[in-house]
Write an enzyme that holds these catalytic residues in place. Structure first.
Site, PDB file in Angstrom:
ATOM      1  N   HIS A  89      37.214   6.841 -35.533  1.00  0.00           N
ATOM      2  CA  HIS A  89      35.969   7.357 -36.102  1.00  0.00           C
ATOM      3  C   HIS A  89      35.597   8.631 -35.374  1.00  0.00           C
ATOM      4  CE1 HIS A  89      31.956   7.518 -37.858  1.00  0.00           C
ATOM      5  NE2 HIS A  89      31.537   7.858 -36.654  1.00  0.00           N
ATOM      6  N   ASP A 168      23.352  -2.333 -42.875  1.00  0.00           N
ATOM      7  CA  ASP A 168      23.276  -0.970 -42.366  1.00  0.00           C
ATOM      8  C   ASP A 168      22.646  -0.038 -43.386  1.00  0.00           C
ATOM      9  OD1 ASP A 168      23.937   1.162 -40.415  1.00  0.00           O
ATOM     10  OD2 ASP A 168      25.247   1.845 -42.029  1.00  0.00           O
ATOM     11  N   ARG A 175      15.271   3.804 -41.337  1.00  0.00           N
ATOM     12  CA  ARG A 175      15.292   4.691 -40.172  1.00  0.00           C
ATOM     13  C   ARG A 175      15.029   6.126 -40.588  1.00  0.00           C
ATOM     14  NH1 ARG A 175      20.975   3.994 -37.921  1.00  0.00           N
ATOM     15  NH2 ARG A 175      20.347   5.672 -36.510  1.00  0.00           N
ATOM     16  N   SER A 190      25.183   1.247 -36.051  1.00  0.00           N
ATOM     17  CA  SER A 190      25.502   1.655 -37.421  1.00  0.00           C
ATOM     18  C   SER A 190      26.976   2.034 -37.553  1.00  0.00           C
ATOM     19  CB  SER A 190      24.613   2.833 -37.821  1.00  0.00           C
ATOM     20  OG  SER A 190      24.958   3.330 -39.087  1.00  0.00           O
ATOM     21  N   LYS A 194      30.448  -0.831 -39.189  1.00  0.00           N
ATOM     22  CA  LYS A 194      31.347  -0.560 -40.322  1.00  0.00           C
ATOM     23  C   LYS A 194      32.807  -0.642 -39.895  1.00  0.00           C
ATOM     24  CE  LYS A 194      28.949   3.264 -41.438  1.00  0.00           C
ATOM     25  NZ  LYS A 194      27.565   3.154 -40.966  1.00  0.00           N
TER      26      LYS A 194
END
Length: 451
Positions: A89, A168, A175, A190, A194
């Protein structure tokens, strides 16, 4: 009527008072968020309490696990894949097309890469938008289709389904309107929720800092990296993070079709050195983390080999065919020395930007480049905005290069007849030129590894 184990107002009050929530309380709260048992005002209140009072590491791990479990999980994977299901990521960058190269290169090393990616918003580009510049490419895939792709190819790059981590989506939407987006714990939860839903054996994080990064400040980026590594390891994924410089764009291309073309060049072993270095360092770390290489350096060598021997680009070709691209188109696009612009969207015009000074290149402001590319149509301000896949920027120089006044230092790929004056002026001032060479030209963007 059964009485709930926990009252939502009591949980909010507990966190408001700075107390730690138990795993059961966190699991109940997240479950009720998804089931509709938490009112929007209550979710906002809890998020603000978390923002102000913070979460312990144990609370963040529990929260992330509950978010992961709020929807579908991509596994369980076949037993024979144990130790081979990996992903990466990135916290978002400028010219960041690493995923397009890394996923097939890892597959060529025998890994299984179920890469769930996102779209671009604001100044950072999105992996899915880049891939959709390829005619016919589909980012939609069911859980079953992903398993088939991993079985047949070894990798896929797809969008998030509605059933993956629904908690999320609800939490982020709240948020966004309650001023609680920029909380390290919530950001980390968050992101990792995932990736945890992919049921990975190992995860590597590319955490960027600098003017073009999501988090400009290196200290804050390092804090986020450490938090994500703690969560990933706490949820049973072997996780590490590479801290990487995002002051200058990655590679030479910024823009969707342009970055696809550069990715394919890199898959052939002919990409810019900074891009290739980042790909092999991330991949080497993953191969080591997952136990498929004796060291990160050995993993890097294995990955680089796939870029040089044609195995990585072969996997990329197989992946895009399985994800909807016509086989003849895919073969023509991926052939060595191919005319990729006979297939990829091409802008109507190309205009060069001239160097305003003579000297040496010390920097190229990645944020300004990204914002100008966005204004040309390569990105979006809102999620519903259309994308122009053809437009973008092409850098003609590297950091440390000697340049003379009037030399070409950038090419602008655009569809408007004339580049708007504000874009031209901003791009002209984007390059930092000084009379003497920079004291050092870093060989790698990676400054450190956190594990």
């Amino acid at each position: 009527m059964s009485i709930p184990d926990f009252r939502i107002p009591d949980l909010i009050t507990k966190k408001k008072n700075g107390e730690s929530l138990t795993p059961g309380e966190i699991a109940h709260f997240v479950k009720e968020v998804v089931n509709g048992g938490v009112q929007e005002c209550q979710l906002g209140a809890m998020l603000m309490a978390i923002y102000l009072k913070g979460l312990t590491d144990d609370e963040i791990v529990c929260l992330t696990g509950a978010m992961r479990d709020s929807g579908d999980l991509l596994g369980p994977w076949p037993a024979e894949w144990k130790g081979k299901v990996v992903d990466k990521h990135s916290t978002g960058g400028v010219g960041d097309k690493v995923s397009l190269i890394l996923a097939p290169a890892l597959a060529a090393c025998g890994m299984k890469v179920p890469m769930v990616s996102g779209r671009g918003l604001g100044h950072t580009g999105g992996t899915l938008d880049k891939l959709e510049a390829i005619p016919g490419f589909s980012v939609s895939a069911s859980k079953e289709k992903m398993k088939q792709l991993l079985t047949e190819v070894g990798c896929c790059i797809v969008g998030q389904t509605e059933k993956l981590v629904p908690a999320d989506k609800k939490m982020y939407a709240t948020r966004d309107v309650t001023g609680t987006v920029d909380n390290i714990g919530l950001i980390a939860a968050s992101i990792i929720s995932k990736k945890a839903a992919e049921q990975l054996d190992a995860l590597v994080l590319d955490v960027k800092y600098g003017v073009g990064a999501f988090m400009v400040d290196e200290k804050k980026s390092r804090e986020l990296a450490q938090q994500m590594v703690t969560i990933g390891n706490g949820l049973g994924m072997k996780t590490s993070a590479l801290m990487t410089d995002m002051n200058n764009p990655i590679g030479k291309m910024i823009g969707n079709a342009l970055e696809v073309a550069e990715s394919i060049q890199c898959l052939h072993g002919n990409g810019p050195s900074d891009l290739e270095d980042l790909v092999i360092k991330l991949g080497g770390q993953l191969l080591f983390l997952s136990g498929n290489a004796d060291s990160a350096e050995k993993g890097e060598a294995d990955l680089k080999k796939t870029l040089n021997n044609g195995e990585a680009v072969k996997k990329f070709q197989e992946m895009i065919i399985k994800q909807g691209v016509d086989p003849n188109t895919a073969e023509a696009l991926c052939a060595k020395g191919a005319d990729m612009w006979s297939i990829l969207p091409k802008s109507k015009f190309t205009t060069t930007i001239k160097s305003p000074l003579s000297g040496f290149v010390h920097g190229i402001n990645s944020r300004t480049c990204a914002e100008c590319s966005l204004k040309l149509g390569a990105g979006r301000h809102a999620s519903t905005d259309p994308i122009n896949y053809a437009v973008g920027l092409e850098l003609c120089v590297n950091i440390g290069d000697k340049i003379s006044e009037g030399d070409d230092w950038m090419k602008v790929h655009h569809d408007c007849d004339v580049i708007p004056g504000d874009i031209r002026n901003r791009l002209t001032g984007t390059i930092d030129i000084k009379s003497c060479p920079p004291p050092t030209v870093p060989l790698s963007r990676v400054s450190s590894v956190i594990s």
